[in-house]
Design a protein around this motif. Structure first.
Motif, mmCIF file in Angstrom:
data_model
loop_
_atom_site.group_PDB
_atom_site.id
_atom_site.type_symbol
_atom_site.label_atom_id
_atom_site.label_comp_id
_atom_site.label_asym_id
_atom_site.label_seq_id
_atom_site.Cartn_x
_atom_site.Cartn_y
_atom_site.Cartn_z
ATOM 1 N N ARG A 5 0.843 -1.187 0.000
ATOM 2 C CA ARG A 5 0.000 0.000 0.000
ATOM 3 C C ARG A 5 0.877 1.235 0.000
ATOM 4 N NH1 ARG A 5 -0.812 -4.123 3.024
ATOM 5 N NH2 ARG A 5 -2.598 -5.332 2.341
ATOM 6 N N ILE A 6 0.522 2.179 -0.856
ATOM 7 C CA ILE A 6 1.247 3.441 -0.916
ATOM 8 C C ILE A 6 0.402 4.523 -0.269
ATOM 9 C CG2 ILE A 6 0.379 3.900 -3.251
ATOM 10 C CD1 ILE A 6 2.954 5.442 -3.798
ATOM 11 N N PHE A 22 -3.498 3.705 -1.042
ATOM 12 C CA PHE A 22 -3.948 2.901 -2.179
ATOM 13 C C PHE A 22 -3.180 1.588 -2.227
ATOM 14 C CE2 PHE A 22 -4.259 7.380 -3.456
ATOM 15 C CZ PHE A 22 -5.597 7.470 -3.804
ATOM 16 N N PRO A 23 -3.892 0.478 -2.390
ATOM 17 C CA PRO A 23 -3.170 -0.792 -2.592
ATOM 18 C C PRO A 23 -2.548 -0.845 -3.987
ATOM 19 C CG PRO A 23 -5.564 -1.145 -2.642
ATOM 20 C CD PRO A 23 -5.352 0.309 -2.383
#
Lengths: 150, 150
Positions: A28-29, A41-42
């Motif tokens: 995830r970022i 976000f994955p």
């Protein structure tokens, strides 16, 4: 991964963190929207040479990550063993869609495989400047039968 | 969860997002360090009444979340079905360790159960002001035998 001692949170060594990053492909970022609001976000990724590479379509994730400090995280939890861990990467994201020589040219051949549908023509590399990890094992629970006998 | 159509990313409805938040207890919070650097931490949580509650020890996660905009995310990926989804919550985090009447008083009785060892005496609530979700199913892959026959 080394076997954590029960009941405490341990720091993962550098090698362990790198191994975990190599052994997984879903993380995830986190990016920052308008300077204050963090979003997560994955992404599917590939890690090597200290760089996390993912692919994405135009949009928020791309706009907010390029040239910015980002966070990247992977984690795992095994409810049977009671073992949990997480690795956090801090770094700067750069567009490598149009590579300029090595090493970005090489990275465009890395096996970055998004499972989500849709064209993801933008390639982004997160140059890690700090990688840390933590792991734990929950306190050993006495099996019910043993507890009755005690 | 509704069954996504293959090959496209779909928006999850509000009810689906809320159901997913209720059905899980492990998510990730993102906070912003020094105004620029997003960090991600896994947390066990309980969700109800539009509020995500988690417990934590003193430290970075607590310091950077209180009174701040935070991101919170849960996701899932079923490699057998080829179905993935994620729910992102944007909200403001508040300390509810010392509750002041309802509803924070009630929240202190919610079953927030950290699996990680250690005392986690600080209770934090994330008041959600935006909840969004996305889900997808990968393109249907033709079984190898069928492909040979075609």
């Amino acid at each position: 991964m080394l076997d954590p001692r029960p009941g405490q949170i341990e720091t993962m060594g550098d090698g362990e963190c790198v191994t975990a990053l190599r052994d997984h492909d879903l993380g995830r970022i986190a990016v920052v929207d308008r300077g204050v609001r963090p979003l997560i976000f994955p992404v599917n990724y590939f890690f090597d040479e200290g760089v996390i590479v993912f692919r994405t379509a135009p949009g928020t994730k791309l706009d907010l990550s390029l040239g910015a400090s980002v966070g990247f995280e992977i984690d795992g939890w095994d409810p049977v063993q009671g073992v949990g861990w997480s690795v956090l990467v801090k770094g700067i994201a750069h567009d490598i869609t149009q590579p300029r020589g090595a090493p970005t040219g090489r990275m465009r051949y890395w096996p970055v495989r998004p499972v989500a549908p849709g064209s993801r023509q933008h390639w982004v590399g997160i140059w890690a400047n700090e990688i840390t990890g933590r792991r734990f094992r929950t306190e050993a629970r006495r099996p019910p039968l043993m507890a009755q006998r005690a």
